[in-house]
Design a protein around this motif. Structure first.
Motif, mmCIF file in Angstrom:
data_model
loop_
_atom_site.group_PDB
_atom_site.id
_atom_site.type_symbol
_atom_site.label_atom_id
_atom_site.label_comp_id
_atom_site.label_asym_id
_atom_site.label_seq_id
_atom_site.Cartn_x
_atom_site.Cartn_y
_atom_site.Cartn_z
ATOM 1 N N SER A 195 0.551 -1.218 0.274
ATOM 2 C CA SER A 195 0.088 -0.002 0.003
ATOM 3 C C SER A 195 1.034 1.346 0.205
ATOM 4 C CB SER A 195 -0.996 0.017 1.449
ATOM 5 O OG SER A 195 -1.546 1.274 1.551
ATOM 6 N N GLN A 196 0.417 2.494 -0.447
ATOM 7 C CA GLN A 196 0.928 3.442 -0.370
ATOM 8 C C GLN A 196 0.286 4.682 0.394
ATOM 9 O OE1 GLN A 196 1.542 4.606 -4.698
ATOM 10 N NE2 GLN A 196 3.357 3.463 -4.781
ATOM 11 N N ARG A 197 -0.559 4.196 0.976
ATOM 12 C CA ARG A 197 -1.311 5.114 1.979
ATOM 13 C C ARG A 197 -1.910 4.285 3.162
ATOM 14 N NH1 ARG A 197 -3.398 6.790 -2.838
ATOM 15 N NH2 ARG A 197 -4.914 5.181 -2.705
ATOM 16 N N PHE A 201 1.348 1.747 6.259
ATOM 17 C CA PHE A 201 2.175 2.112 5.360
ATOM 18 C C PHE A 201 3.106 3.084 6.088
ATOM 19 C CE2 PHE A 201 3.422 5.634 2.602
ATOM 20 C CZ PHE A 201 4.227 4.996 1.641
ATOM 21 N N SER A 205 7.439 2.677 6.473
ATOM 22 C CA SER A 205 8.069 3.880 5.804
ATOM 23 C C SER A 205 8.642 4.267 6.872
ATOM 24 C CB SER A 205 7.157 5.038 5.514
ATOM 25 O OG SER A 205 6.311 4.619 4.367
#
Length: 242
Positions: A195-197, A201, A205
């Motif tokens: 996922s980027q959100r 995530f 990160s």
């Protein structure tokens, strides 16, 4: 009053243990309680954080509804037949014991990288516990209720709605408490893998950047949310059991 005192003592004990671990491990492993609260306060003031919260919340609410509604419906259907319950119980337990992380590539293949995959993965975690709790509750209904329903010539749908469902509400709430936590866990794991959100995530990160403060702050935010929601469900459970 006694429960409030016990809760405060438990909270003080957790904070004290956290602080001691911080002194032993240092900032390289985990931040102190005060520093974590301060960093969380900074995150709460940023738009990026709330966008990630909204993304996780959307996936979690959808997955939780699927787990609750689907689990109750499936549990009622299986529980109305003792044979179906006996046959399906070991299958459900076997599926529940599977490490679901190993199935995530299959989930991605079926649902892609969007929010659908997170919803599906979250529902996979919460559906089975709710189903098992509901099915067990149906099996424990007193036979006199079923005989009365048969005497009144109720249809299977009417029996499920007027007899089974009211009788299983306390067990459903207990299953919902477990399903709630597992569904949230499933959504977060889905966000961490692909996922980027979302908050998952954010944690991934921060791990890549070695940002321990953000990891601890997000974990604290999730812990407060989970404990508060479980306390509310526990209150509803006790109210329904009276």
């Amino acid at each position: 009053m006694r429960r409030l005192v016990d809760f405060i003592l438990l909270l003080v004990g957790i904070v004290a243990a956290w602080q001691i671990l911080h002194w032993i491990a240092g900032d390289i492993a985990l931040t102190s309680p005060l520093d974590t609260v301060e960093h969380l306060g900074k995150l709460l003031g940023t738009e990026r954080f709330w966008l990630n919260v909204a993304e996780t919340a959307r996936a979690f609410v959808a997955a939780a509804l699927i787990s609750l509604i689907g689990g109750v419906a499936l549990g009622v259907v299986l529980g109305l037949s003792r044979t179906s319950a006996i046959v399906s119980e070991p299958i459900l337990i076997a599926l529940y014991s599977l490490p679901k992380v190993t199935l995530y590539p299959l989930v991605l293949l079926c649902f892609g990288l969007g929010i659908s995959a997170k919803i599906a993965f979250g529902a996979m975690h919460g559906l089975i516990p709710v189903t098992i709790f509901t099915m067990k509750a149906i099996l424990q209904i007193k036979p006199v209720y079923w005989r009365t329903a048969e005497t009144m010539r109720l249809t299977p749908g009417q029996m499920a709605w007027h007899v089974a469902l009211p009788a299983v509400i306390p067990e459903v709430l207990a299953g919902a408490r477990l399903g709630f936590s597992l569904t949230l866990l499933g959504v977060l794991i889905g966000e961490m893998f692909a996922s980027q959100r979302g908050l998952g995530f954010m944690i991934t990160s921060a791990m890549g950047l070695g940002d321990i403060a953000t990891i601890m702050a997000v974990a604290l935010f999730l812990s407060v949310f989970a404990v508060s929601a479980n306390a509310l469900l526990l209150l509803l459970d006790r109210t329904a059991a009276r």
